[in-house]
Design a protein around this motif. Structure first.
Motif, mmCIF file in Angstrom:
data_model
loop_
_atom_site.group_PDB
_atom_site.id
_atom_site.type_symbol
_atom_site.label_atom_id
_atom_site.label_comp_id
_atom_site.label_asym_id
_atom_site.label_seq_id
_atom_site.Cartn_x
_atom_site.Cartn_y
_atom_site.Cartn_z
ATOM 1 N N SER A 57 31.424 62.545 87.216
ATOM 2 C CA SER A 57 31.492 61.923 88.530
ATOM 3 C C SER A 57 32.815 62.267 89.234
ATOM 4 N N LEU A 58 33.903 62.216 88.478
ATOM 5 C CA LEU A 58 35.211 62.567 89.051
ATOM 6 C C LEU A 58 35.272 64.036 89.441
ATOM 7 N N ILE A 59 34.698 64.902 88.620
ATOM 8 C CA ILE A 59 34.679 66.332 88.954
ATOM 9 C C ILE A 59 33.996 66.534 90.297
ATOM 10 N N PHE A 60 32.859 65.877 90.498
ATOM 11 C CA PHE A 60 32.137 66.051 91.759
ATOM 12 C C PHE A 60 32.851 65.391 92.938
ATOM 13 N N LYS A 61 33.557 64.296 92.707
ATOM 14 C CA LYS A 61 34.351 63.698 93.788
ATOM 15 C C LYS A 61 35.415 64.684 94.261
ATOM 16 N N VAL A 62 36.084 65.320 93.297
ATOM 17 C CA VAL A 62 37.137 66.271 93.653
ATOM 18 C C VAL A 62 36.541 67.493 94.350
ATOM 19 N N LEU A 63 35.441 68.014 93.815
ATOM 20 C CA LEU A 63 34.792 69.171 94.446
ATOM 21 C C LEU A 63 34.372 68.842 95.881
ATOM 22 N N ASN A 64 33.777 67.675 96.079
ATOM 23 C CA ASN A 64 33.363 67.276 97.433
ATOM 24 C C ASN A 64 34.554 67.096 98.354
ATOM 25 N N TYR A 65 35.636 66.555 97.832
ATOM 26 C CA TYR A 65 36.842 66.394 98.635
ATOM 27 C C TYR A 65 37.374 67.761 99.059
ATOM 28 N N LYS A 66 37.406 68.712 98.119
ATOM 29 C CA LYS A 66 37.900 70.057 98.450
ATOM 30 C C LYS A 66 37.042 70.698 99.526
ATOM 31 N N VAL A 67 35.730 70.525 99.439
ATOM 32 C CA VAL A 67 34.824 71.093 100.451
ATOM 33 C C VAL A 67 35.082 70.441 101.811
ATOM 34 N N SER A 81 47.852 63.756 93.180
ATOM 35 C CA SER A 81 46.962 63.833 94.342
ATOM 36 C C SER A 81 45.606 63.219 94.043
ATOM 37 N N VAL A 82 45.026 63.555 92.896
ATOM 38 C CA VAL A 82 43.702 63.039 92.554
ATOM 39 C C VAL A 82 43.762 61.531 92.337
ATOM 40 N N ARG A 83 44.832 61.041 91.733
ATOM 41 C CA ARG A 83 44.975 59.587 91.570
ATOM 42 C C ARG A 83 44.988 58.894 92.924
ATOM 43 N N HIS A 84 45.677 59.491 93.866
ATOM 44 C CA HIS A 84 45.767 58.910 95.209
ATOM 45 C C HIS A 84 44.404 58.918 95.906
ATOM 46 N N ILE A 85 43.676 60.005 95.772
ATOM 47 C CA ILE A 85 42.391 60.153 96.457
ATOM 48 C C ILE A 85 41.295 59.309 95.819
ATOM 49 N N THR A 86 41.241 59.283 94.477
ATOM 50 C CA THR A 86 40.110 58.635 93.788
ATOM 51 C C THR A 86 40.424 57.240 93.261
ATOM 52 N N LYS A 87 41.684 56.890 93.196
ATOM 53 C CA LYS A 87 42.137 55.610 92.625
ATOM 54 C C LYS A 87 41.928 55.548 91.099
ATOM 55 N N GLU A 88 41.549 56.650 90.475
ATOM 56 C CA GLU A 88 41.419 56.725 89.016
ATOM 57 C C GLU A 88 42.797 57.002 88.429
ATOM 58 N N GLN A 89 43.033 56.493 87.226
ATOM 59 C CA GLN A 89 44.351 56.635 86.629
ATOM 60 C C GLN A 89 44.381 57.457 85.338
ATOM 61 N N TYR A 90 43.274 57.500 84.608
ATOM 62 C CA TYR A 90 43.304 58.077 83.266
ATOM 63 C C TYR A 90 42.301 59.205 83.101
#
Length: 133
Positions: free
Chosen positions: A120-130, A46-55
């Motif tokens: 940065s990724l942690i905050f992207k995920v937190l913001n997405y959840k909110v 899910s996070v890979r799909h949302i953020t386009k990050e892979q690793y």
């Protein structure tokens, strides 16, 4: 409360209480994912799909738990650090020292750039959840 999870000779140890898990640090994180109603693998997908990050995707489970690995997930020396419990950070040339309280601190070989990417990724995920609420 979990500061970090580290593999030692007898399996994963959960700090600050030095609880033995009987399994690897990665397995502890996978069990925490299930307790938070997801699997490690589906969370990553899910996070890979949302953020386009892979690793080295951090595992953000709640406002109390946001783990990132200091090395590859499957590397035996990888330490899983709970970002939400870090009180202070000291940047050195080739290390970062994370301070959790007066007793617990840990130095890890991690570049400032890598750490900033993880945060940065942690905050992207937190913001997405909110945004879903």
């Amino acid at each position: 409360m979990i500061y970090f999870i580290k593999n030692e000779s007898d399996g994963g140890i959960i700090y600050p209480n030095r609880r033995k898990s009987g399994t690897s640090a990665l397995s502890v994180v996978k069990k925490l994912c299930v307790k938070h109603l997801t699997s490690f693998e589906s969370y990553q997908k899910s996070v890979r799909h949302i953020t386009k990050e892979q690793y080295k995707i951090p595992i953000v489970l709640s406002s109390k738990y946001a783990f990132f690995a200091t090395k590859s997930y499957h590397h035996i020396d990888s330490i899983w650090i709970n970002y939400m419990q870090i009180k202070e950070i000291i940047y050195m040339d080739k290390y970062i020292e994370f301070i959790f309280d007066e007793t617990y601190r840990i130095k890890v070989s991690l570049s400032t750039k890598s750490y900033q990417r993880l945060v940065s990724l942690i905050f992207k995920v937190l913001n997405y959840k909110v945004s879903l609420e």
